[in-house]
Motif scaffolding. Structure first.
Motif, PDB file in Angstrom:
ATOM      1  N   ASP A  80      46.080  22.708   8.637  1.00  0.00           N
ATOM      2  CA  ASP A  80      45.181  21.554   8.515  1.00  0.00           C
ATOM      3  C   ASP A  80      44.365  21.362   9.785  1.00  0.00           C
ATOM      4  O   ASP A  80      43.154  21.128   9.736  1.00  0.00           O
ATOM      5  N   ASP A  81      45.041  21.449  10.930  1.00  0.00           N
ATOM      6  CA  ASP A  81      44.352  21.251  12.210  1.00  0.00           C
ATOM      7  C   ASP A  81      43.304  22.329  12.440  1.00  0.00           C
ATOM      8  O   ASP A  81      42.195  22.053  12.919  1.00  0.00           O
ATOM      9  N   GLY A  82      43.640  23.561  12.094  1.00  0.00           N
ATOM     10  CA  GLY A  82      42.688  24.654  12.278  1.00  0.00           C
ATOM     11  C   GLY A  82      41.462  24.497  11.394  1.00  0.00           C
ATOM     12  O   GLY A  82      40.327  24.701  11.844  1.00  0.00           O
ATOM     13  N   THR A  83      41.690  24.114  10.153  1.00  0.00           N
ATOM     14  CA  THR A  83      40.565  23.899   9.238  1.00  0.00           C
ATOM     15  C   THR A  83      39.689  22.756   9.732  1.00  0.00           C
ATOM     16  O   THR A  83      38.453  22.847   9.706  1.00  0.00           O
ATOM     17  N   ALA A  84      40.316  21.676  10.160  1.00  0.00           N
ATOM     18  CA  ALA A  84      39.560  20.522  10.648  1.00  0.00           C
ATOM     19  C   ALA A  84      38.720  20.892  11.868  1.00  0.00           C
ATOM     20  O   ALA A  84      37.546  20.497  11.973  1.00  0.00           O
ATOM     21  N   TRP A  85      39.291  21.663  12.775  1.00  0.00           N
ATOM     22  CA  TRP A  85      38.565  22.032  13.992  1.00  0.00           C
ATOM     23  C   TRP A  85      37.362  22.910  13.663  1.00  0.00           C
ATOM     24  O   TRP A  85      36.248  22.662  14.141  1.00  0.00           O
ATOM     25  N   ARG A  86      37.571  23.915  12.822  1.00  0.00           N
ATOM     26  CA  ARG A  86      36.459  24.810  12.465  1.00  0.00           C
ATOM     27  C   ARG A  86      35.361  24.052  11.727  1.00  0.00           C
ATOM     28  O   ARG A  86      34.165  24.277  11.960  1.00  0.00           O
ATOM     29  N   THR A  87      35.763  23.154  10.843  1.00  0.00           N
ATOM     30  CA  THR A  87      34.779  22.378  10.092  1.00  0.00           C
ATOM     31  C   THR A  87      33.996  21.466  11.014  1.00  0.00           C
ATOM     32  O   THR A  87      32.773  21.329  10.900  1.00  0.00           O
ATOM     33  N   ARG A  88      34.690  20.826  11.952  1.00  0.00           N
ATOM     34  CA  ARG A  88      34.025  19.896  12.875  1.00  0.00           C
ATOM     35  C   ARG A  88      33.022  20.637  13.755  1.00  0.00           C
ATOM     36  O   ARG A  88      31.926  20.120  14.019  1.00  0.00           O
ATOM     37  N   VAL A  89      33.386  21.821  14.215  1.00  0.00           N
ATOM     38  CA  VAL A  89      32.469  22.591  15.057  1.00  0.00           C
ATOM     39  C   VAL A  89      31.189  22.914  14.282  1.00  0.00           C
ATOM     40  O   VAL A  89      30.073  22.750  14.798  1.00  0.00           O
ATOM     41  N   ARG A  90      31.336  23.354  13.041  1.00  0.00           N
ATOM     42  CA  ARG A  90      30.143  23.692  12.263  1.00  0.00           C
ATOM     43  C   ARG A  90      29.333  22.445  11.915  1.00  0.00           C
ATOM     44  O   ARG A  90      28.106  22.466  11.946  1.00  0.00           O
ATOM     45  N   ALA A  91      30.018  21.356  11.594  1.00  0.00           N
ATOM     46  CA  ALA A  91      29.307  20.111  11.272  1.00  0.00           C
ATOM     47  C   ALA A  91      28.495  19.611  12.460  1.00  0.00           C
ATOM     48  O   ALA A  91      27.411  19.046  12.294  1.00  0.00           O
ATOM     49  N   SER A  92      29.010  19.850  13.665  1.00  0.00           N
ATOM     50  CA  SER A  92      28.340  19.344  14.867  1.00  0.00           C
ATOM     51  C   SER A  92      27.020  20.059  15.137  1.00  0.00           C
ATOM     52  O   SER A  92      26.206  19.571  15.923  1.00  0.00           O
ATOM     53  N   THR A  93      26.800  21.195  14.485  1.00  0.00           N
ATOM     54  CA  THR A  93      25.567  21.953  14.724  1.00  0.00           C
ATOM     55  C   THR A  93      24.498  21.696  13.663  1.00  0.00           C
ATOM     56  O   THR A  93      23.424  22.293  13.714  1.00  0.00           O
ATOM     57  N   THR A  94      24.792  20.821  12.701  1.00  0.00           N
ATOM     58  CA  THR A  94      23.883  20.648  11.566  1.00  0.00           C
ATOM     59  C   THR A  94      22.722  19.712  11.841  1.00  0.00           C
ATOM     60  O   THR A  94      21.756  19.688  11.083  1.00  0.00           O
ATOM     61  N   GLY A  95      22.835  18.901  12.887  1.00  0.00           N
ATOM     62  CA  GLY A  95      21.814  17.884  13.125  1.00  0.00           C
ATOM     63  C   GLY A  95      22.080  16.595  12.390  1.00  0.00           C
ATOM     64  O   GLY A  95      21.204  15.731  12.296  1.00  0.00           O
ATOM     65  N   GLY A  96      23.293  16.449  11.843  1.00  0.00           N
ATOM     66  CA  GLY A  96      23.684  15.193  11.216  1.00  0.00           C
ATOM     67  C   GLY A  96      23.438  15.154   9.715  1.00  0.00           C
ATOM     68  O   GLY A  96      22.978  16.128   9.098  1.00  0.00           O
ATOM     69  N   LEU A  97      23.748  14.010   9.136  1.00  0.00           N
ATOM     70  CA  LEU A  97      23.647  13.855   7.689  1.00  0.00           C
ATOM     71  C   LEU A  97      22.225  14.044   7.163  1.00  0.00           C
ATOM     72  O   LEU A  97      22.034  14.463   6.019  1.00  0.00           O
ATOM     73  N   ALA A  98      21.236  13.726   7.981  1.00  0.00           N
ATOM     74  CA  ALA A  98      19.854  13.871   7.522  1.00  0.00           C
ATOM     75  C   ALA A  98      19.556  15.301   7.094  1.00  0.00           C
ATOM     76  O   ALA A  98      18.755  15.541   6.178  1.00  0.00           O
ATOM     77  N   ASN A  99      20.202  16.262   7.743  1.00  0.00           N
ATOM     78  CA  ASN A  99      20.013  17.666   7.384  1.00  0.00           C
ATOM     79  C   ASN A  99      21.074  18.154   6.393  1.00  0.00           C
ATOM     80  O   ASN A  99      20.772  18.934   5.486  1.00  0.00           O
ATOM     81  N   LEU A 100      22.299  17.691   6.584  1.00  0.00           N
ATOM     82  CA  LEU A 100      23.408  18.221   5.801  1.00  0.00           C
ATOM     83  C   LEU A 100      23.429  17.664   4.379  1.00  0.00           C
ATOM     84  O   LEU A 100      23.721  18.393   3.421  1.00  0.00           O
ATOM     85  N   ALA A 101      23.106  16.388   4.215  1.00  0.00           N
ATOM     86  CA  ALA A 101      23.210  15.756   2.893  1.00  0.00           C
ATOM     87  C   ALA A 101      22.300  16.410   1.851  1.00  0.00           C
ATOM     88  O   ALA A 101      22.758  16.730   0.745  1.00  0.00           O
ATOM     89  N   PRO A 102      21.009  16.643   2.146  1.00  0.00           N
ATOM     90  CA  PRO A 102      20.183  17.291   1.119  1.00  0.00           C
ATOM     91  C   PRO A 102      20.600  18.726   0.836  1.00  0.00           C
ATOM     92  O   PRO A 102      20.439  19.211  -0.293  1.00  0.00           O
ATOM     93  N   LEU A 103      21.147  19.411   1.834  1.00  0.00           N
ATOM     94  CA  LEU A 103      21.640  20.765   1.602  1.00  0.00           C
ATOM     95  C   LEU A 103      22.825  20.735   0.649  1.00  0.00           C
ATOM     96  O   LEU A 103      22.926  21.558  -0.280  1.00  0.00           O
ATOM     97  N   TYR A 104      23.715  19.762   0.855  1.00  0.00           N
ATOM     98  CA  TYR A 104      24.834  19.615  -0.074  1.00  0.00           C
ATOM     99  C   TYR A 104      24.330  19.281  -1.474  1.00  0.00           C
ATOM    100  O   TYR A 104      24.762  19.884  -2.466  1.00  0.00           O
TER     101      TYR A 104
END
Length: 218
Positions: A80-104
């Protein structure tokens, strides 16, 4: 039916995610240690997995179904910790919800289209399993519904629809081997069945020794 459920569940979730503010991306979610932004990245990852799976016909016999799939989903704390860390690192490079939400939202819509083009009985592959497309759609809808609850855990926003929550309950009861407590509404069943919310003393008394098997998946 499962493709329709998946489209509706994903549409509800996309509407939520695209309506969030930048500040809400930093709020905690119902996944311990995950922010709303982190969880949105995870949702995008899952939608992409679903899109690939729906386009990946599988040979050989079916090896899992909409219920059995979740029996293997019991990650350790380190996983769980490993998945959370990897996900957080990638999320931090997206530029925030403004970029990530429409992609989702775009990816989720594509999953809905792909699901409608595949016969429910066709065999597809994902994460080493062979499932029917209908059962795959159920697993994707269940994960989306549970994470929809996670996203709104600290937000004043609408949760998943009743059909999605009913499917979560159906799967949990399949894992449990019988009905969950009648006093639980479907949202409570989803939270307690997946360990988001602890069992009460009354729950444990009603469940008996079966309480030791909770969460039914994590």
């Amino acid at each position: 039916m499962s493709a329709d459920l998946l489209r509706t569940t994903y549409a509800d979730l996309s509407g939520l995610v695209t309506g969030l503010t930048a500040g809400e991306g930093d709020r905690p979610s119902g996944c311990a240690g995950w922010t709303v932004l982190d969880l949105t990245q995870h949702l995008l990852d899952d939608a992409r997995r679903g899109l690939v799976a729906l386009a990946t016909p599988a040979g050989g016999p079916v090896t899992s179904d909409a219920v059995a799939y979740w029996r293997s989903w019991q990650p350790t704390p380190d996983e769980d910790d490993g998945t959370a860390w990897r996900t957080r690192v990638r999320a931090s490079t997206t530029g925030g919800l403004a970029n990530l939400a429409p992609l989702y939202a775009g990816t989720a819509a594509a999953v809905g289209v792909a699901a409608g083009r595949v016969d429910a009985g066709e065999r597809v592959g994902t994460q080493g399993w062979v499932l029917t497309a209908g059962d795959l759609c159920s697993t994707l809808a269940v994960e989306a519904a549970v994470h929809h609850l996670d996203l709104v855990a600290d937000l004043d926003r609408p949760g998943p629809g009743p059909a999605a929550l009913a499917e979560v309950r159906r799967v949990l009861e399949g894992l449990h081997g019988g009905p969950l407590p009648a006093g639980w509404d479907d949202a409570t069943a989803a939270r307690r069945g997946t360990g988001r919310e602890p069992l009460t003393d009354a729950d444990r008394a009603e469940l008996g020794t079966a309480a030791d098997r909770f969460p039914l998946f994590g």
